[in-house]
Design a protein around this motif. Structure first.
Motif, mmCIF file in Angstrom:
data_model
loop_
_atom_site.group_PDB
_atom_site.id
_atom_site.type_symbol
_atom_site.label_atom_id
_atom_site.label_comp_id
_atom_site.label_asym_id
_atom_site.label_seq_id
_atom_site.Cartn_x
_atom_site.Cartn_y
_atom_site.Cartn_z
ATOM 1 N N ARG A 146 -1.282 5.735 -2.222
ATOM 2 C CA ARG A 146 -1.576 6.847 -1.320
ATOM 3 C C ARG A 146 -0.589 7.979 -1.593
ATOM 4 O O ARG A 146 0.598 7.727 -1.786
ATOM 5 C CB ARG A 146 -1.422 6.409 0.144
ATOM 6 N N LYS A 168 0.890 -1.175 0.000
ATOM 7 C CA LYS A 168 0.000 0.000 0.000
ATOM 8 C C LYS A 168 0.920 1.214 0.000
ATOM 9 O O LYS A 168 0.905 2.050 0.910
ATOM 10 C CB LYS A 168 -0.914 -0.018 1.234
ATOM 11 N N ARG A 181 1.988 9.407 8.404
ATOM 12 C CA ARG A 181 0.813 8.701 7.856
ATOM 13 C C ARG A 181 1.225 7.578 6.909
ATOM 14 O O ARG A 181 0.593 6.519 6.887
ATOM 15 C CB ARG A 181 -0.083 9.693 7.122
ATOM 16 N N ARG A 233 -6.487 1.798 3.806
ATOM 17 C CA ARG A 233 -5.946 0.716 4.624
ATOM 18 C C ARG A 233 -5.673 -0.560 3.833
ATOM 19 O O ARG A 233 -4.784 -1.335 4.192
ATOM 20 C CB ARG A 233 -6.923 0.364 5.766
ATOM 21 N N GLU A 234 -6.454 -0.822 2.770
ATOM 22 C CA GLU A 234 -6.348 -2.076 2.038
ATOM 23 C C GLU A 234 -5.728 -1.848 0.668
ATOM 24 O O GLU A 234 -5.786 -0.751 0.111
ATOM 25 C CB GLU A 234 -7.738 -2.708 1.862
ATOM 26 N N GLU A 281 -8.549 8.278 6.920
ATOM 27 C CA GLU A 281 -7.453 7.322 7.016
ATOM 28 C C GLU A 281 -7.913 5.916 7.402
ATOM 29 O O GLU A 281 -7.165 4.959 7.206
ATOM 30 C CB GLU A 281 -6.418 7.822 8.026
ATOM 31 N N ASP A 282 -9.124 5.798 7.924
ATOM 32 C CA ASP A 282 -9.607 4.458 8.285
ATOM 33 C C ASP A 282 -10.442 3.828 7.186
ATOM 34 O O ASP A 282 -11.043 2.773 7.385
ATOM 35 C CB ASP A 282 -10.401 4.500 9.591
ATOM 36 N N SER A 283 -10.483 4.406 6.015
ATOM 37 C CA SER A 283 -11.279 3.857 4.912
ATOM 38 C C SER A 283 -10.517 2.728 4.218
ATOM 39 O O SER A 283 -9.290 2.619 4.312
ATOM 40 C CB SER A 283 -11.601 4.954 3.891
ATOM 41 N N HIS A 316 -13.799 0.047 -2.796
ATOM 42 C CA HIS A 316 -12.913 1.042 -2.192
ATOM 43 C C HIS A 316 -13.344 2.457 -2.567
ATOM 44 O O HIS A 316 -13.328 3.364 -1.716
ATOM 45 C CB HIS A 316 -11.475 0.792 -2.642
ATOM 46 N N ASP A 340 1.928 4.549 8.847
ATOM 47 C CA ASP A 340 0.798 3.976 9.575
ATOM 48 C C ASP A 340 0.064 2.988 8.676
ATOM 49 O O ASP A 340 -1.040 3.233 8.202
ATOM 50 C CB ASP A 340 -0.146 5.090 10.034
ATOM 51 N N SER A 341 0.701 1.856 8.437
ATOM 52 C CA SER A 341 0.154 0.850 7.531
ATOM 53 C C SER A 341 0.651 -0.523 7.944
ATOM 54 O O SER A 341 1.769 -0.663 8.464
ATOM 55 C CB SER A 341 0.584 1.144 6.084
#
Length: 491
Positions: free
Chosen positions: A279, A244, A385, A363-364, A357-359, A322, A388-389
């Motif tokens: 991202r 990701k 950020r 995240r996926e 960020e929690d979508s 998504h 954060d994965s």
């Protein structure tokens, strides 16, 4: 993995994702068939080892020459079976041939026996280390880069002295057969590189077939099943899984260059790249400029011309989910949207902004031409950020003054500075990640060592006055040893 099918009755067709007409028919090899191929590869190991580094080098370079001379064949096959546009196919083959060349030319230097320091206490010992091949390597390849990615294991495993049984993805068996057939032309009459075809059941059979190591590239979920299948026999596994990957754009970045890199990194190969950009975190001072220019450029990129279809039909639903999830959580579609998902294509780049960020889109792994572009206060927050994965494959940063410092803080196996996706094409660099992105490395010296076992050797050269590794020693010897180690290590 799915249950094993019978190779005597199964004969599926290989279909291109954009033009569903058969490329060729291939069997689904069952457990017995796979074991037979491993046994044939095992018989070839002695000869392949005995010809040495120079013998393997010359044959691998001949394979490279054959593939290069027959380049139009494989480019056509990548277009027909895998659905790539010609440009993506050419880029893939360019990197793939470079890796075969590097592995062939550098295996002796990296793996040959070398002397290492013995240390003062073992001064009478000649110490050496060398890297010996495992034996037979099972390689399970992916469909998104069906030449470059498996060759990152196959070429390095062969150069290290192993033989290989290769299972290509069930979506690209004809490409796998082409690779094995061209190798057989370069190395005739030997079962050094074997092909086995089929679905997940065939992959499971390869894991339990008695190979000495498995190299797998694919999703984290399937990677976990490969690991479980290999665990009972303690078969070592190399896992190159998903990503990701994030791009951080600093306040002083060259914005037009960052835009071009983001668009290419996110959309090349239809976004079906484990190390592709998904991202983008842009520092507030340049965010509006970046997003405006990115939207303008993204509208100029089109499916069928600039990138091909989505290979796996089920991935289209992941991409749509998504996008819809991001929008339902307050994100906005700057370019494209759910309507862009038109099987078998995503018709053009989808640019999403202000996505929580929690979508799922953050995240996926999306594995499609979708870019999430979020505003951050500065590059430091962007790095935070990005890290954060659960994944940790690759990353990129665009900056002028602090580029190196920002790159050092990114938790990824590979980082590009002021560019994207450059590391897979540098043969000397290791490729691999951390966390859900897997472990182990392909490419470079680390990739060669991944397919060879380090073997240590000592050889006594002369006797020393202080003999302690014998029961003939005396109390005085041990007292002298105590004094020596105190003197050596207490300073």
């Amino acid at each position: 993995m799915v249950s094993t099918a019978d190779s005597r009755t199964a004969d599926p067709d290989s279909l291109g994702p954009a033009a569903p007409r058969p490329t060729a028919g291939f069997p689904v090899d069952d457990e017995e068939t796979v074991r037979g191929k491993v046994a044939r590869a095992r018989k070839a190991t002695s000869w392949w080892r005995e010809i040495g580094h120079e013998g393997r080098r010359s044959r691998l370079l001949e394979w490279r020459r054959l593939m290069a001379r027959r380049l139009p064949e494989i480019l056509d096959l990548l277009e027909r079976e895998n659905g790539k546009v010609r440009a993506d196919a050419v880029i893939e083959m360019t990197a793939a041939l470079a890796h075969v060349d590097w592995a062939a030319r550098n295996a002796r230097r990296v793996l040959a026996r070398r002397r290492v320091p013995s240390g003062l206490l073992m001064v009478n010992q000649l110490a050496t280390v060398e890297y010996r091949p495992y034996g037979v390597i099972g390689v399970i390849g992916p469909w998104n880069y069906p030449v470059h990615t498996p060759l990152g294991s196959i070429a390095y495993a062969l150069a290290a002295g192993n033989t290989v049984v290769f299972k290509p993805s069930e979506y690209t068996p004809a490409i796998g057969r082409w690779l094995v057939d061209t190798f057989a032309e370069a190395v005739p009459g030997r079962s050094v590189l074997q092909l086995t075809t089929g679905d997940g059941g065939t992959g499971a059979a390869l894991c339990t077939s008695g190979v000495d190591k498995v190299a797998f590239t694919g999703s984290p979920g399937t990677g976990a099943r490969v690991l479980a299948a290999c665990a009972p026999t303690l078969t070592p596994v190399l896992l190159e899984l998903g990503g990701k990957d994030a791009l951080v754009v600093a306040e002083d970045a060259h914005v037009p260059a960052a835009v071009e890199a983001a668009l290419w990194g996110g959309c090349s190969n239809a976004g079906q790249s484990c190390a592709g950009i998904e991202r983008v975190y842009v520092a507030d001072p340049v965010y509006d400029e970046f997003l405006t220019l990115l939207a303008r450029r993204a509208r100029e990129v089109r499916a069928r011309t600039d990138f091909g279809p989505i290979t796996m039909p089920g991935q289209l639903e992941v991409i749509r989910r998504h996008i819809e999830d991001a929008l339902s959580r307050g994100g906005r579609a700057v370019v494209g949207g759910p309507e862009s998902v038109a099987p078998p294509y995503v018709t053009g780049p989808v640019i999403l902004a202000d996505v929580p960020e929690d979508s799922a889109a953050v995240r996926e792994e999306t594995f499609g031409p979708v870019l999430v572009v979020n505003r951050v206060m500065d590059a430091a927050e962007g790095v935070e950020r990005a890290n954060d994965s659960a994944y940790g494959l690759g990353a990129a940063v665009f900056a002028r003054r602090r580029a190196g410092e920002l790159a050092d803080r990114l938790n990824a196996g590979m980082v590009s500075v002021n560019d994207v996706l450059t590391f897979p094409a540098v043969p000397a660099l290791p490729f691999g990640g951390r966390g859900k992105s897997g472990y182990g490395r392909v490419h470079g010296a680390d990739g060669l060592r991944e397919f060879a076992m380090p073997t240590a050797r000592t050889r006594k050269l002369f006797d020393v006055p202080l003999a302690v590794t014998t029961y003939a020693r005396g109390a005085r010897d041990m007292a002298r040893l105590e004094g020596l180690i105190t003197w050596l290590y207490s300073r």
